[in-house]
Enzyme design. Sequence first.
Site, PDB file in Angstrom:
ATOM      1  N   HIS A   1      -8.027   3.076   3.426  1.00  0.00           N
ATOM      2  CA  HIS A   1      -8.118   3.805   4.694  1.00  0.00           C
ATOM      3  C   HIS A   1      -9.554   3.852   5.228  1.00  0.00           C
ATOM      4  O   HIS A   1      -9.765   4.008   6.429  1.00  0.00           O
ATOM      5  CB  HIS A   1      -7.654   5.256   4.522  1.00  0.00           C
ATOM      6  CG  HIS A   1      -6.181   5.444   4.426  1.00  0.00           C
ATOM      7  ND1 HIS A   1      -5.445   5.016   3.353  1.00  0.00           N
ATOM      8  CD2 HIS A   1      -5.300   6.019   5.280  1.00  0.00           C
ATOM      9  CE1 HIS A   1      -4.183   5.329   3.553  1.00  0.00           C
ATOM     10  NE2 HIS A   1      -4.066   5.935   4.706  1.00  0.00           N
TER      11      HIS A   1
ATOM     12  N   GLY B   1      -2.841   9.180  -3.894  1.00  0.00           N
ATOM     13  CA  GLY B   1      -4.137   9.518  -4.490  1.00  0.00           C
ATOM     14  C   GLY B   1      -4.227  10.885  -5.134  1.00  0.00           C
ATOM     15  O   GLY B   1      -5.197  11.194  -5.814  1.00  0.00           O
TER      16      GLY B   1
ATOM     17  N   ASP C   1       0.870  -1.196   0.000  1.00  0.00           N
ATOM     18  CA  ASP C   1       0.000   0.000   0.000  1.00  0.00           C
ATOM     19  C   ASP C   1       0.896   1.231   0.000  1.00  0.00           C
ATOM     20  O   ASP C   1       2.089   1.159   0.314  1.00  0.00           O
ATOM     21  CB  ASP C   1      -0.906   0.012   1.245  1.00  0.00           C
ATOM     22  CG  ASP C   1      -1.819   1.244   1.264  1.00  0.00           C
ATOM     23  OD1 ASP C   1      -2.439   1.545   0.224  1.00  0.00           O
ATOM     24  OD2 ASP C   1      -1.891   1.931   2.304  1.00  0.00           O
ATOM     25  N   SER C   2       0.293   2.357  -0.340  1.00  0.00           N
ATOM     26  CA  SER C   2       1.026   3.622  -0.308  1.00  0.00           C
ATOM     27  C   SER C   2       1.425   4.005   1.120  1.00  0.00           C
ATOM     28  O   SER C   2       2.338   4.798   1.317  1.00  0.00           O
ATOM     29  CB  SER C   2       0.161   4.730  -0.917  1.00  0.00           C
ATOM     30  OG  SER C   2      -1.070   4.805  -0.227  1.00  0.00           O
TER      31      SER C   2
ATOM     32  N   CYS D   1      -4.069  -1.285  -2.240  1.00  0.00           N
ATOM     33  CA  CYS D   1      -4.255   0.150  -2.448  1.00  0.00           C
ATOM     34  C   CYS D   1      -5.103   0.296  -3.709  1.00  0.00           C
ATOM     35  O   CYS D   1      -4.731  -0.206  -4.776  1.00  0.00           O
ATOM     36  CB  CYS D   1      -2.900   0.821  -2.639  1.00  0.00           C
ATOM     37  SG  CYS D   1      -2.997   2.576  -3.029  1.00  0.00           S
ATOM     38  N   ASN D   2      -6.236   0.944  -3.551  1.00  0.00           N
ATOM     39  CA  ASN D   2      -7.122   1.115  -4.708  1.00  0.00           C
ATOM     40  C   ASN D   2      -6.476   1.981  -5.779  1.00  0.00           C
ATOM     41  O   ASN D   2      -6.629   1.727  -6.971  1.00  0.00           O
ATOM     42  CB  ASN D   2      -8.428   1.765  -4.258  1.00  0.00           C
ATOM     43  CG  ASN D   2      -9.311   0.799  -3.499  1.00  0.00           C
ATOM     44  OD1 ASN D   2     -10.167   0.149  -4.082  1.00  0.00           O
ATOM     45  ND2 ASN D   2      -9.102   0.675  -2.207  1.00  0.00           N
TER      46      ASN D   2
ATOM     47  N   CYS E   1     -10.996   2.889  -1.014  1.00  0.00           N
ATOM     48  CA  CYS E   1      -9.710   3.332  -0.479  1.00  0.00           C
ATOM     49  C   CYS E   1      -9.511   2.536   0.792  1.00  0.00           C
ATOM     50  O   CYS E   1     -10.429   2.434   1.621  1.00  0.00           O
ATOM     51  CB  CYS E   1      -9.729   4.830  -0.183  1.00  0.00           C
ATOM     52  SG  CYS E   1      -8.239   5.405   0.656  1.00  0.00           S
TER      53      CYS E   1
ATOM     54  N   GLU F   1      -5.081   8.857   8.955  1.00  0.00           N
ATOM     55  CA  GLU F   1      -3.654   8.756   9.305  1.00  0.00           C
ATOM     56  C   GLU F   1      -3.386   9.460  10.640  1.00  0.00           C
ATOM     57  O   GLU F   1      -2.494   9.088  11.391  1.00  0.00           O
ATOM     58  CB  GLU F   1      -2.787   9.383   8.209  1.00  0.00           C
ATOM     59  CG  GLU F   1      -2.895   8.680   6.856  1.00  0.00           C
ATOM     60  CD  GLU F   1      -1.649   7.941   6.436  1.00  0.00           C
ATOM     61  OE1 GLU F   1      -0.592   8.188   7.020  1.00  0.00           O
ATOM     62  OE2 GLU F   1      -1.756   7.100   5.515  1.00  0.00           O
TER      63      GLU F   1
HETATM   64  N1  DGL Z   1      -4.869   3.559   0.619  1.00  0.00           N
HETATM   65  C1  DGL Z   1      -4.913   4.218  -0.650  1.00  0.00           C
HETATM   66  C2  DGL Z   1      -6.013   3.631  -1.539  1.00  0.00           C
HETATM   67  O1  DGL Z   1      -6.586   2.578  -1.245  1.00  0.00           O
HETATM   68  C3  DGL Z   1      -5.108   5.708  -0.577  1.00  0.00           C
HETATM   69  C4  DGL Z   1      -4.089   6.528   0.128  1.00  0.00           C
HETATM   70  C5  DGL Z   1      -3.258   7.378  -0.790  1.00  0.00           C
HETATM   71  O2  DGL Z   1      -3.752   8.398  -1.298  1.00  0.00           O
HETATM   72  O3  DGL Z   1      -2.100   7.019  -0.981  1.00  0.00           O
HETATM   73  O4  DGL Z   1      -6.314   4.197  -2.572  1.00  0.00           O
END
Ligand code: DGL
Length: 247
Positions: free
Chosen positions: A182, A40, A7-8, A70-71, A180, A150
């Site tokens: 998160h 994102g 993930d990011s 990560c989407n 997402c 976060e």
């Molecule tokens: N967790 C990331 C997602 O699922 C989003 C966070 C980011 O912007 O890096 O898209």
Amino acid sequence: MRVGVFDSGIGGLTVVKSLREHGLFEEIIYFGDTARVPYGVKDQNTIIRYALEALEFFKNFDIDLLIVACNTVSAYALDALRTQAPFEVVGVVEAGVLATCNALSSTDASILILGTKATVRSQAYEKQLHVRGFTRLSSKATGLFVPIVEEGIFEGPVLESLMEHYFADLATPDAIILGCTHFPLIEAQIARYFSDAPRLIHSGEAMVEYLHVTHGLSRRARTCDMKFFASENPEALKAVAAQWLRL
Ligand code: DGL
């Protein structure tokens, strides 16, 4: 089976939580690109470049499968990753689409897709859902949920006013894709905001369902060894993991 999860940042830990709870893997190697989060708000080329750099990290481990938790990365970089990876790569968008189709009894259902700016811009969910016959689709970029999650804010006035800002003009859909990783951390609050109890699609639970349907994976591991890596401040990532996963 040893699996890599990428993930990011810390959002992919919600996917790790589901994988662990369902006992799918004996070993999870997690990498969060915390030095460069958020993805994102970045453009396609940058997201692909960062994803391919993360792939180099995972090549150091003898993994059987890489899960892109990560989407944003799944929406843009899955093909590039698959071209260059020596192992199989799966992403949360495909999983979310499958889970949505399974959750809804009719293609007349209305679906709201929430995600980062990049995910929404990609229309990755819409394209795949259209192919499956869904037409009542809408999306909303709700990227400010990322920094507040976060920050550890999962409820209260800041979140309430942000939901009001994003959702005030929206009708309650039949399903909401939490596009997402998160967003499951604020799932209960999102569900409560919309009065008519829409179905919520969670990337982690969707991935468990997807791996079951496509790979025949089900509960097999009694223990799960987890290793956490980050491009910046791995101790902070480990602390969040310990809190979210109750380690
Ligand atoms: N967790 C990331 C997602 O699922 C989003 C966070 C980011 O912007 O890096 O898209």
